[in-house]
Structure formats: structure tokens, C-alpha cells
Design an enzyme around this catalytic site. Sequence first.
Site, PDB file in Angstrom:
ATOM      1  N   LYS A 137      -2.850  13.585   1.350  1.00 34.20           N
ATOM      2  CA  LYS A 137      -3.565  13.397   2.240  1.00 34.20           C
ATOM      3  C   LYS A 137      -3.081  13.270   4.129  1.00 34.20           C
ATOM      4  O   LYS A 137      -3.643  13.032   4.649  1.00 34.20           O
ATOM      5  CB  LYS A 137      -4.395  11.448   2.057  1.00 34.20           C
ATOM      6  CG  LYS A 137      -3.370  10.722   1.952  1.00 34.20           C
ATOM      7  CD  LYS A 137      -3.205   9.543   3.021  1.00 34.20           C
ATOM      8  CE  LYS A 137      -1.062   8.248   2.902  1.00 34.20           C
ATOM      9  NZ  LYS A 137      -0.423   7.994   4.106  1.00 34.20           N
ATOM     10  N   PHE A 185      10.045   7.160   5.756  1.00 33.83           N
ATOM     11  CA  PHE A 185      10.396   8.036   4.851  1.00 33.83           C
ATOM     12  C   PHE A 185      10.885   8.088   3.408  1.00 33.83           C
ATOM     13  O   PHE A 185      10.979   9.026   2.749  1.00 33.83           O
ATOM     14  CB  PHE A 185      11.600   8.731   5.256  1.00 33.83           C
ATOM     15  CG  PHE A 185      10.917   9.471   6.563  1.00 33.83           C
ATOM     16  CD1 PHE A 185      10.604  10.218   7.024  1.00 33.83           C
ATOM     17  CD2 PHE A 185      11.730   8.342   7.504  1.00 33.83           C
ATOM     18  CE1 PHE A 185      10.233  10.371   8.768  1.00 33.83           C
ATOM     19  CE2 PHE A 185      11.341   9.775   9.110  1.00 33.83           C
ATOM     20  CZ  PHE A 185      10.800  10.222   9.766  1.00 33.83           C
ATOM     21  N   LEU A 186      10.758   6.428   2.675  1.00 33.87           N
ATOM     22  CA  LEU A 186      10.857   6.405   1.288  1.00 33.87           C
ATOM     23  C   LEU A 186      10.066   7.713  -0.326  1.00 33.87           C
ATOM     24  O   LEU A 186       8.640   7.532   0.290  1.00 33.87           O
ATOM     25  CB  LEU A 186      11.257   5.251   0.535  1.00 33.87           C
ATOM     26  CG  LEU A 186       9.182   4.520   0.953  1.00 33.87           C
ATOM     27  CD1 LEU A 186       8.610   4.695  -0.792  1.00 33.87           C
ATOM     28  CD2 LEU A 186       9.528   3.580   0.637  1.00 33.87           C
ATOM     29  N   CYS A 224       1.057  10.859  -0.484  1.00 31.12           N
ATOM     30  CA  CYS A 224       1.203  10.902   0.886  1.00 31.12           C
ATOM     31  C   CYS A 224       0.717  12.177   0.805  1.00 31.12           C
ATOM     32  O   CYS A 224       0.131  12.940   1.908  1.00 31.12           O
ATOM     33  CB  CYS A 224       2.340  10.287   0.894  1.00 31.12           C
ATOM     34  SG  CYS A 224       3.091   8.973   1.236  1.00 31.12           S
ATOM     35  N   GLY A 261       0.991  16.286  -5.662  1.00 33.63           N
ATOM     36  CA  GLY A 261       0.150  15.509  -5.116  1.00 33.63           C
ATOM     37  C   GLY A 261       0.985  13.814  -5.201  1.00 33.63           C
ATOM     38  O   GLY A 261       1.646  14.206  -4.153  1.00 33.63           O
TER      39      GLY A 261
HETATM   40  N1  NAD Z   1       3.571   5.063  -1.207  1.00 33.58           N
HETATM   41  C1  NAD Z   1       4.804   5.858  -0.568  1.00 33.58           C
HETATM   42  O1  NAD Z   1       5.742   6.770  -1.432  1.00 33.58           O
HETATM   43  C2  NAD Z   1       5.618   5.841   0.928  1.00 33.58           C
HETATM   44  C3  NAD Z   1       5.966   6.584   1.430  1.00 33.58           C
HETATM   45  C4  NAD Z   1       6.042   6.646   3.132  1.00 33.58           C
HETATM   46  C5  NAD Z   1       5.221   6.405   3.942  1.00 33.58           C
HETATM   47  N2  NAD Z   1       3.617   5.617   3.062  1.00 33.58           N
HETATM   48  C6  NAD Z   1       3.020   5.366   3.776  1.00 33.58           C
HETATM   49  O2  NAD Z   1       2.376   3.763   4.135  1.00 33.58           O
HETATM   50  C7  NAD Z   1       1.597   3.388   3.950  1.00 33.58           C
HETATM   51  C8  NAD Z   1       1.105   2.536   3.072  1.00 33.58           C
HETATM   52  O3  NAD Z   1       1.302   3.378   1.671  1.00 33.58           O
HETATM   53  P1  NAD Z   1       1.458   2.775   0.222  1.00 33.58           P
HETATM   54  O4  NAD Z   1       1.979   3.329  -0.551  1.00 33.58           O
HETATM   55  O5  NAD Z   1       2.056   1.578  -0.367  1.00 33.58           O
HETATM   56  O6  NAD Z   1      -0.189   1.889   0.013  1.00 33.58           O
HETATM   57  P2  NAD Z   1      -0.404   1.060  -0.946  1.00 33.58           P
HETATM   58  O7  NAD Z   1      -2.212   1.552  -1.287  1.00 33.58           O
HETATM   59  O8  NAD Z   1       0.178   1.242  -2.399  1.00 33.58           O
HETATM   60  O9  NAD Z   1      -0.953  -1.020   0.167  1.00 33.58           O
HETATM   61  C9  NAD Z   1      -1.740  -0.663   0.790  1.00 33.58           C
HETATM   62  C10 NAD Z   1      -1.386  -2.016   0.791  1.00 33.58           C
HETATM   63  O10 NAD Z   1      -1.699  -2.720   1.981  1.00 33.58           O
HETATM   64  C11 NAD Z   1      -3.074  -3.614   1.625  1.00 33.58           C
HETATM   65  N3  NAD Z   1      -3.913  -3.543   2.711  1.00 33.58           N
HETATM   66  C12 NAD Z   1      -5.402  -3.536   3.397  1.00 33.58           C
HETATM   67  N4  NAD Z   1      -5.113  -3.786   4.358  1.00 33.58           N
HETATM   68  C13 NAD Z   1      -4.735  -5.129   4.349  1.00 33.58           C
HETATM   69  C14 NAD Z   1      -4.680  -5.954   5.398  1.00 33.58           C
HETATM   70  N5  NAD Z   1      -5.954  -5.899   6.488  1.00 33.58           N
HETATM   71  N6  NAD Z   1      -4.288  -7.115   5.726  1.00 33.58           N
HETATM   72  C15 NAD Z   1      -2.948  -7.004   4.784  1.00 33.58           C
HETATM   73  N7  NAD Z   1      -2.893  -5.597   3.679  1.00 33.58           N
HETATM   74  C16 NAD Z   1      -3.453  -5.007   3.634  1.00 33.58           C
HETATM   75  C17 NAD Z   1      -3.405  -3.225   0.058  1.00 33.58           C
HETATM   76  O11 NAD Z   1      -4.218  -4.371  -0.486  1.00 33.58           O
HETATM   77  C18 NAD Z   1      -2.227  -2.880  -0.503  1.00 33.58           C
HETATM   78  O12 NAD Z   1      -1.759  -3.670  -1.317  1.00 33.58           O
HETATM   79  C19 NAD Z   1       0.512   4.296   4.037  1.00 33.58           C
HETATM   80  O13 NAD Z   1       0.595   4.753   5.382  1.00 33.58           O
HETATM   81  C20 NAD Z   1       1.340   5.754   2.871  1.00 33.58           C
HETATM   82  O14 NAD Z   1       1.512   7.016   4.211  1.00 33.58           O
HETATM   83  C21 NAD Z   1       3.732   5.274   2.026  1.00 33.58           C
END
Ligand code: NAD
Length: 441
Positions: A271, A157-158, A268, A265
Site C-alpha cells: 500500500k 520503521f519497525l 505496509c 506483501g
Molecule cells: N504494521 C507495521 O509494521 C508498521 C510499521 C511502520 C509504520 N506503519 C504505519 O503505521 C500506521 C498504522 O499501521 P498498523 O499496522 O498499526 O495498522 P492497524 O490497522 O493494525 O491499526 C490501526 C489502529 O487504528 C485504530 N483507529 C482507526 N481510527 C481511529 C481513530 N479515529 N481513533 C483511534 N484509533 C483509531 C484502529 O481501530 C486500529 O486499531 C500505518 O500508517 C502504517 O503504514 C506500520
Amino acid sequence: MQSASLRLTVIGTGYLGLTHAVCMAELGHEVMAIDVDEDKIAKAARGETPFFEPGLEPLLRKNLESGRLRFTTSFAQAADFGQVHFLCVGTPQGADGAADLSYVFAAVDALAARLGGQCLIVGKSTVPPGTARQVMDRARTIAPASDAVELAWNPEFLREGFAVQDSLSPDRLVFGVTSEWAADLLRQVYSQALVAGVPALVMDLETAELVKMSANAFLATKISFINAMAEMCEAVGADVVRLAEALACDDRIGRRFLSPGLGFGGGCLPKDIRSFRATAQRLGVTSVADLLSTVDAVNLGRRNRVTELARATVGGSLAGKRIAVLGVAFKPDSDDIRDSPSLDVCGRLTQEGAIVSVHDPVAMPSAARINPDLRCAATVSEAADGSDLVLHLTEWSDYRAIDPVALGSVVARRAIIDARSALDAAMWRAAGWDVLMLGQP
Ligand SMILES: NC(=O)c1ccc[n+]([C@@H]2O[C@H](COP(=O)([O-])OP(=O)(O)OC[C@H]3O[C@@H](n4cnc5c(N)ncnc54)[C@H](O)[C@@H]3O)[C@@H](O)[C@H]2O)c1
């Protein structure tokens, strides 16, 4: 509950994964973080974060130096190392708005093929309900010691901009599990937070997946609600900011996520509500699908509204008009421009022939890559120089400190649209500016 250090891997080092890896090391665990992006891993191993997140880089360096945090691109090393493997890869919007789960499946396939002994795979990515069971089936089908592999879902939830604080002191922990062993292991991972009184809610996998989806749906709905009220205020000549203040006094409604403006926007909320809507449509849950369609439409409508107001303010046509845009990140304290409402508006303006000059305290390099038509200014006054209109689109605190008298001396016309209702309109008006606030007279 034991508080011993565990060997953890974090798969995916984006916003979520890198923050999680650093914070888990900070809490005393031995952490190995892995990504398929070699540049990202090389950068992180040098102590550089590939994105802007307050407080993260010093903590990354500290934990690299302590030896508790290391980086790799080898799944064999990760599989060998971890007792608990956190899946933190992206789940972007795919066809029909549904989440693209290919990164999750690719990561678990690569890991599972190399798993020898007993371990727990913990999903943290945001996924539609049912994904965790598919991941568990895949892992057990592929892993040589299939019965020794367990799966849990521990949604995250960050908030970007507060990611370190949120990871070290979350307001709740959600453990979706299928065994007491998995719940106990997660309690060990988060023992410090639990000792500090953070509630851990233990539940089945599907409920855990849904908690995250519905939390984001609720937050998005709250933002679209107040923005719909802004439209009503404009229709009757009322003031949405005063309205929001009055609504917020009711504890049942609350103050947060009730700021009218350009809408949400980022990587998160947009999408996630579309993925949730796609799941609801597939399952025939029309109440959820219809609600989220409306939330999305109200949100996107704000970008249109700001473009309309900009066009009207400069005399009916944007062609050849010079527009200064303050803020391009999807929100302040972040350089994330994924689905940035501001960049969307900038795109609409340039499409209609406006000359757009943008400023953002940290997100300029990413913005320039996305839209080469934008002129990137090093300062607010460089962006505003000779402009026919200033648009305040991301509410960085720096912008509240702008001196409207000084800025008024560089623009061609003193006109500003505050699409975030964050500036002191009276002060700007006193300096001779025409100020337009969304949903305010
Ligand atoms: N960004 C946020 O604030 C946030 C908060 C809560 C939850 N989430 C969720 O967390 C997840 C990640 O979000 P994010 O913002 O960190 O995405 P991001 O795109 O910043 O990072 C995803 C990372 O995964 C790596 N990756 C892709 N395929 C891979 C594989 N097969 N093996 C190893 N690494 C791989 C990519 O290279 C990338 O560095 C999403 O589901 C998002 O909805 C994000």
C-alpha cells in the site's frame, strides 16, 4: 537533554500503536493508549495482544502492572492526559491506490476539539508528503487553544516480528518539526535511545514524511529487482540464489532484502508504494510513478508464476487436485495476513478448483476468516496428507526442520515448490522429492 518521564498518549492500538505504547511505558513514560475499537482496548487492558508479536505480550502485562500504561476509548481523557500525542492510526490503500487519510483526520479532529493547553501532536503513521501540514492546519483550526498546539512527524520503521526490539532500539530516529521546542520534546521522549547512540535526524515535515515513503520504496525495489533476476535466471538456466550470494558480497548492494521468492506483501510495502505512486502521479513526477508501477507489477507477477508452476506440476489442471500450502502469514514471525502473497496464491488455486489445505504456525485463525474454502490443518503432515503437491509459501523456520522422508510417507506425490528458496533442496531430493525452486535449475 532531560530524561524525565513524560505523559504520552498513543492514538490507534494496532501493530504500530500498541507496540509503541508498550515500549514507551517500558522506557519509563506514563502512557495512555486510545482506540475507537472497544474490543481491542478491553483486550489490551486485560494484558492480551490482539495480534501475534514476539515478546510484546509479557511487556504489555509488565507495564500494565507497573501502572505506567493504561487504555481508554475516551478522547477527552486522552486530551487531558497527554503532553505528547502520537498518531498511530491506519492509512490503508484508498481509491486509485492513494492512501486513505480519513482515519488520521478523524483521530486528529476528535483529539483537537478537546485540547486545552500546550501540547505536541506527533504523527507516526505512514503518509504522503503534505499530510502533516494538513493535520497541523486542522488541529489548529479546531483546537480551542490553537496556538498552543504544535505538530511533528516521526515516521516509524519497525518490522513486524521484530517490533519490540525495533521500537526499543531503533536504527535511527527521524524528527520532522517546525520548531526547536518540538525537536527538544522529541529528544526527551527518546532520551534513552539517544544516550545509547541512536542518531536523530531533524528535518522539515515534508522530508520526514518522504523518508518513510522512500525507505519502503527502496526496500520494495530491492525485492522486485532480485525477483526480476530470478526470471532472467529461469530464462537462461542460471541460479538466482548463487547470483544473490555473489551480489551480496558487494557492500554497496548488501545482503538483506535480496532473497528471491514469492515477493512482498503485508500491511505496509504494497500500500505504501501505491500511495507513493499516486502522489508522484498527482505531482507529475513520472520517474517515481513509473519505477513503482514496475516494482508492483514484478511483485504481483510472482504470485502468478507460482500458480502457473503449480498448475504445470500437477499436469496442466488444478481442478480436483489436492494442494498443501505451508505458511499463510505475509512473512514469518507474524500472524499478519494483510495482502499475504500466500493467501493470494491460495485464492487463485481454489478458484481453479484445487482443494487447498493450509498450515501456518500462528496465522490459521485469520486465514480461515478470509477464505472459507481453505482447509485449515493443525499440523504440516495433516495439511500434506494425500496431497498432489506441497507449496512452501512463507518461510517459517519450523518448515526448515521438516523431515522430508516422514512427510514423503503421507503425500500422494512427492512434489514440492519452494517459493521462498529456503529449504535444503538436496536433502528433499535425496528423500525422493521433485523439488522446484524459483529461479533455480
Ligand atoms: N504494521 C507495521 O509494521 C508498521 C510499521 C511502520 C509504520 N506503519 C504505519 O503505521 C500506521 C498504522 O499501521 P498498523 O499496522 O498499526 O495498522 P492497524 O490497522 O493494525 O491499526 C490501526 C489502529 O487504528 C485504530 N483507529 C482507526 N481510527 C481511529 C481513530 N479515529 N481513533 C483511534 N484509533 C483509531 C484502529 O481501530 C486500529 O486499531 C500505518 O500508517 C502504517 O503504514 C506500520
